[in-house]
Design a protein around this motif. Sequence first.
Motif, PDB file in Angstrom:
ATOM      1  N   VAL A   1       0.843  -1.206   0.000  1.00 51.58           N
ATOM      2  CA  VAL A   1       0.000   0.000   0.000  1.00 51.58           C
ATOM      3  C   VAL A   1       0.876   1.252   0.000  1.00 51.58           C
ATOM      4  N   THR A   2       1.959   1.239   0.759  1.00 53.18           N
ATOM      5  CA  THR A   2       2.873   2.388   0.780  1.00 53.18           C
ATOM      6  C   THR A   2       3.440   2.638  -0.617  1.00 53.18           C
ATOM      7  N   ALA A   3       3.824   1.582  -1.310  1.00 57.53           N
ATOM      8  CA  ALA A   3       4.349   1.726  -2.672  1.00 57.53           C
ATOM      9  C   ALA A   3       3.278   2.256  -3.617  1.00 57.53           C
ATOM     10  N   LEU A   4       2.067   1.758  -3.496  1.00 63.14           N
ATOM     11  CA  LEU A   4       0.966   2.199  -4.356  1.00 63.14           C
ATOM     12  C   LEU A   4       0.614   3.659  -4.103  1.00 63.14           C
ATOM     13  N   VAL A   5       0.573   4.055  -2.839  1.00 61.99           N
ATOM     14  CA  VAL A   5       0.308   5.455  -2.500  1.00 61.99           C
ATOM     15  C   VAL A   5       1.422   6.334  -3.062  1.00 61.99           C
ATOM     16  N   GLY A   6       2.665   5.910  -2.911  1.00 61.10           N
ATOM     17  CA  GLY A   6       3.793   6.664  -3.439  1.00 61.10           C
ATOM     18  C   GLY A   6       3.722   6.830  -4.946  1.00 61.10           C
ATOM     19  N   LYS A   7       3.222   5.834  -5.624  1.00 63.90           N
ATOM     20  CA  LYS A   7       3.104   5.880  -7.082  1.00 63.90           C
ATOM     21  C   LYS A   7       2.055   6.897  -7.541  1.00 63.90           C
ATOM     22  N   TYR A   8       0.937   6.993  -6.834  1.00 60.49           N
ATOM     23  CA  TYR A   8      -0.180   7.812  -7.293  1.00 60.49           C
ATOM     24  C   TYR A   8      -0.354   9.139  -6.562  1.00 60.49           C
ATOM     25  N   HIS A   9       0.227   9.286  -5.395  1.00 61.09           N
ATOM     26  CA  HIS A   9       0.054  10.526  -4.627  1.00 61.09           C
ATOM     27  C   HIS A   9       0.796  11.672  -5.305  1.00 61.09           C
ATOM     28  N   ASP A  10       0.099  12.782  -5.531  1.00 60.67           N
ATOM     29  CA  ASP A  10       0.723  13.977  -6.114  1.00 60.67           C
ATOM     30  C   ASP A  10       0.303  15.171  -5.274  1.00 60.67           C
ATOM     31  N   GLU A  11       1.162  15.558  -4.357  1.00 57.27           N
ATOM     32  CA  GLU A  11       0.880  16.651  -3.423  1.00 57.27           C
ATOM     33  C   GLU A  11       0.554  17.955  -4.137  1.00 57.27           C
ATOM     34  N   ASN A  12       1.101  18.156  -5.324  1.00 56.61           N
ATOM     35  CA  ASN A  12       0.938  19.430  -6.035  1.00 56.61           C
ATOM     36  C   ASN A  12      -0.019  19.353  -7.220  1.00 56.61           C
ATOM     37  N   ALA A  13      -0.811  18.310  -7.322  1.00 62.24           N
ATOM     38  CA  ALA A  13      -1.732  18.166  -8.459  1.00 62.24           C
ATOM     39  C   ALA A  13      -2.773  19.275  -8.428  1.00 62.24           C
ATOM     40  N   PRO A  14      -2.805  20.114  -9.489  1.00 65.15           N
ATOM     41  CA  PRO A  14      -3.827  21.169  -9.520  1.00 65.15           C
ATOM     42  C   PRO A  14      -5.216  20.538  -9.574  1.00 65.15           C
ATOM     43  N   GLY A  15      -6.073  20.949  -8.670  1.00 61.28           N
ATOM     44  CA  GLY A  15      -7.432  20.399  -8.636  1.00 61.28           C
ATOM     45  C   GLY A  15      -7.503  18.983  -8.100  1.00 61.28           C
ATOM     46  N   GLY A  16      -6.389  18.485  -7.563  1.00 56.42           N
ATOM     47  CA  GLY A  16      -6.385  17.130  -7.026  1.00 56.42           C
ATOM     48  C   GLY A  16      -7.296  16.996  -5.815  1.00 56.42           C
ATOM     49  N   ARG A  17      -7.810  15.806  -5.614  1.00 58.54           N
ATOM     50  CA  ARG A  17      -8.691  15.539  -4.467  1.00 58.54           C
ATOM     51  C   ARG A  17      -8.039  14.502  -3.571  1.00 58.54           C
TER      52      ARG A  17
END
Length: 126
Positions: A87-103
């Motif tokens: 799960v940590t690897a999957l979150v790291g792959k998809y998490h984008d702290e700076n994604a404009p309009g990200g939820r």
Amino acid sequence: MRATAASYVISPAALAAVRPNPSPSPDRLSARWLLAVAARLAQDVGTLITGADRAKRRVATFTLDGAVRFASASDRAAFAEELAAAVTALVGKYHDENAPGGREHRVVLALHPTVNPTTGTESEES
């Protein structure tokens, strides 16, 4: 008065004085911390449903529920560590702290013994 529903969900906010707090440092192996996270989950999703109903929209959720039978406590511990790493690897792959309009979404995973519905205790089959 007579109860008519098949089940009830009581908001953790209604029991604020005894509500467990998920904010302190997590003890991933603590049943009390699991309960605190579950209480927060019930409150958060209830709030989301209420807001979505008002807006006549759906809430973007995903639920995975299953059972696994472990041969030993060491197998259970190894499973939990592998699950956490995956799960940590999957979150790291998809998490984008700076994604404009990200939820932002919360991920909650729980592992606990099954409950025998007859006795209300840990199932011998878990």
